[in-house]
Design an enzyme around this catalytic site. Sequence first.
Site, PDB file in Angstrom:
ATOM      1  CE  LYS A 127     -12.174  -6.818   2.182  1.00 44.07           C
ATOM      2  NZ  LYS A 127     -11.561  -6.026   1.136  1.00 44.07           N
ATOM      3  CB  SER A 156      -4.009  -6.855   4.156  1.00 41.56           C
ATOM      4  OG  SER A 156      -3.506  -5.601   3.805  1.00 41.56           O
ATOM      5  NE  ARG A 185      -2.471  -7.315  -4.493  1.00 41.49           N
ATOM      6  CZ  ARG A 185      -3.218  -7.447  -3.410  1.00 41.49           C
ATOM      7  NH1 ARG A 185      -2.651  -7.745  -2.275  1.00 41.49           N
ATOM      8  NH2 ARG A 185      -4.518  -7.289  -3.476  1.00 41.49           N
ATOM      9  CG  HIS A 210      -1.911  -1.064   1.338  1.00 37.02           C
ATOM     10  ND1 HIS A 210      -2.029  -1.879   2.436  1.00 37.02           N
ATOM     11  CD2 HIS A 210      -2.882  -1.472   0.483  1.00 37.02           C
ATOM     12  CE1 HIS A 210      -3.014  -2.742   2.248  1.00 37.02           C
ATOM     13  NE2 HIS A 210      -3.543  -2.522   1.072  1.00 37.02           N
TER      14      HIS A 210
HETATM   15  P1  ADP Z   1      -5.785  -6.369   0.255  1.00 35.83           P
HETATM   16  O1  ADP Z   1      -6.285  -6.668  -1.143  1.00 35.83           O
HETATM   17  O2  ADP Z   1      -4.347  -6.762   0.462  1.00 35.83           O
HETATM   18  O3  ADP Z   1      -6.694  -6.782   1.371  1.00 35.83           O
HETATM   19  P2  ADP Z   1      -6.834  -3.716   0.240  1.00 35.83           P
HETATM   20  O4  ADP Z   1      -8.232  -4.178   0.166  1.00 35.83           O
HETATM   21  O5  ADP Z   1      -6.501  -2.771   1.327  1.00 35.83           O
HETATM   22  O6  ADP Z   1      -5.728  -4.822   0.367  1.00 35.83           O
HETATM   23  O7  ADP Z   1      -6.412  -3.156  -1.188  1.00 35.83           O
HETATM   24  C1  ADP Z   1      -6.572  -1.837  -1.574  1.00 35.83           C
HETATM   25  C2  ADP Z   1      -5.887  -1.608  -2.900  1.00 35.83           C
HETATM   26  O8  ADP Z   1      -4.492  -1.771  -2.726  1.00 35.83           O
HETATM   27  C3  ADP Z   1      -6.275  -2.559  -4.025  1.00 35.83           C
HETATM   28  O9  ADP Z   1      -6.283  -1.829  -5.244  1.00 35.83           O
HETATM   29  C4  ADP Z   1      -5.162  -3.571  -4.012  1.00 35.83           C
HETATM   30  O10 ADP Z   1      -5.002  -4.180  -5.287  1.00 35.83           O
HETATM   31  C5  ADP Z   1      -3.998  -2.682  -3.682  1.00 35.83           C
HETATM   32  N1  ADP Z   1      -2.897  -3.425  -3.096  1.00 35.83           N
HETATM   33  C6  ADP Z   1      -2.921  -4.215  -2.003  1.00 35.83           C
HETATM   34  N2  ADP Z   1      -1.703  -4.761  -1.779  1.00 35.83           N
HETATM   35  C7  ADP Z   1      -0.894  -4.301  -2.757  1.00 35.83           C
HETATM   36  C8  ADP Z   1       0.488  -4.512  -3.106  1.00 35.83           C
HETATM   37  N3  ADP Z   1       1.258  -5.346  -2.407  1.00 35.83           N
HETATM   38  N4  ADP Z   1       0.984  -3.862  -4.181  1.00 35.83           N
HETATM   39  C9  ADP Z   1       0.194  -3.062  -4.926  1.00 35.83           C
HETATM   40  N5  ADP Z   1      -1.112  -2.827  -4.668  1.00 35.83           N
HETATM   41  C10 ADP Z   1      -1.647  -3.437  -3.611  1.00 35.83           C
END
Ligand code: ADP
Length: 168
Positions: A42, A134, A96, A18
């Site tokens: 969620k 995460s 990703r 992030h």
């Molecule tokens: P997760 O999918 O890990 O639970 P979130 O729901 O907080 O995380 O994701 C929010 C945004 O951040 C999404 O667009 C997700 O693709 C992106 N994201 C999460 N982890 C990464 C990472 N390691 N690299 C790039 N983008 C990421």
Amino acid sequence: MARIGFYPGSFDPVTYGHLDIIARAARLADRLVLGVGTHHGKHSLIPVETRMTLLETVTRPIAEHTGARISVTTFGGLAVDAARAHHAGFIIRGLRDATDFDYEVQMAQMNVSLAPDIETVFLSASPATRMIASSLVKQIARMGGDISLFVPKEAQTVMAAVLATASH
Ligand code: ADP
């Protein structure tokens, strides 16, 4: 006119993945609003207020370095509605892999149908942080593994505290 970006996510917890996206998005925007989603259904590990405080703390150096204003908010409804409420012209998402791509492009297309004035900007994950999710960080932490490669130390502290409380 100020360029305002909205980056929605669960941030449960915020990871180096992030932070990589936030640092790069901060160079594209004058203001970046980080939206912590509080959707029903969620299930999250870290309370939303804690996730917000954590995000504020770990993104402060990025704001100082880039000159972008970074603020943190919550939202419970549609990302496009939250983006509009903050006068954002674009939504930031990180990509990703192919799974992210399929889901994210579909969501971006639905969002642009709902809000044609709000663009989605995709940033591809950087090689060093691409594998971080995460959900896996939570699994590793629950099993007593070392998460220091994946999240900043402030997030490690929060995770340790939350898991200690949960196990009582
Ligand atoms: P997760 O999918 O890990 O639970 P979130 O729901 O907080 O995380 O994701 C929010 C945004 O951040 C999404 O667009 C997700 O693709 C992106 N994201 C999460 N982890 C990464 C990472 N390691 N690299 C790039 N983008 C990421």
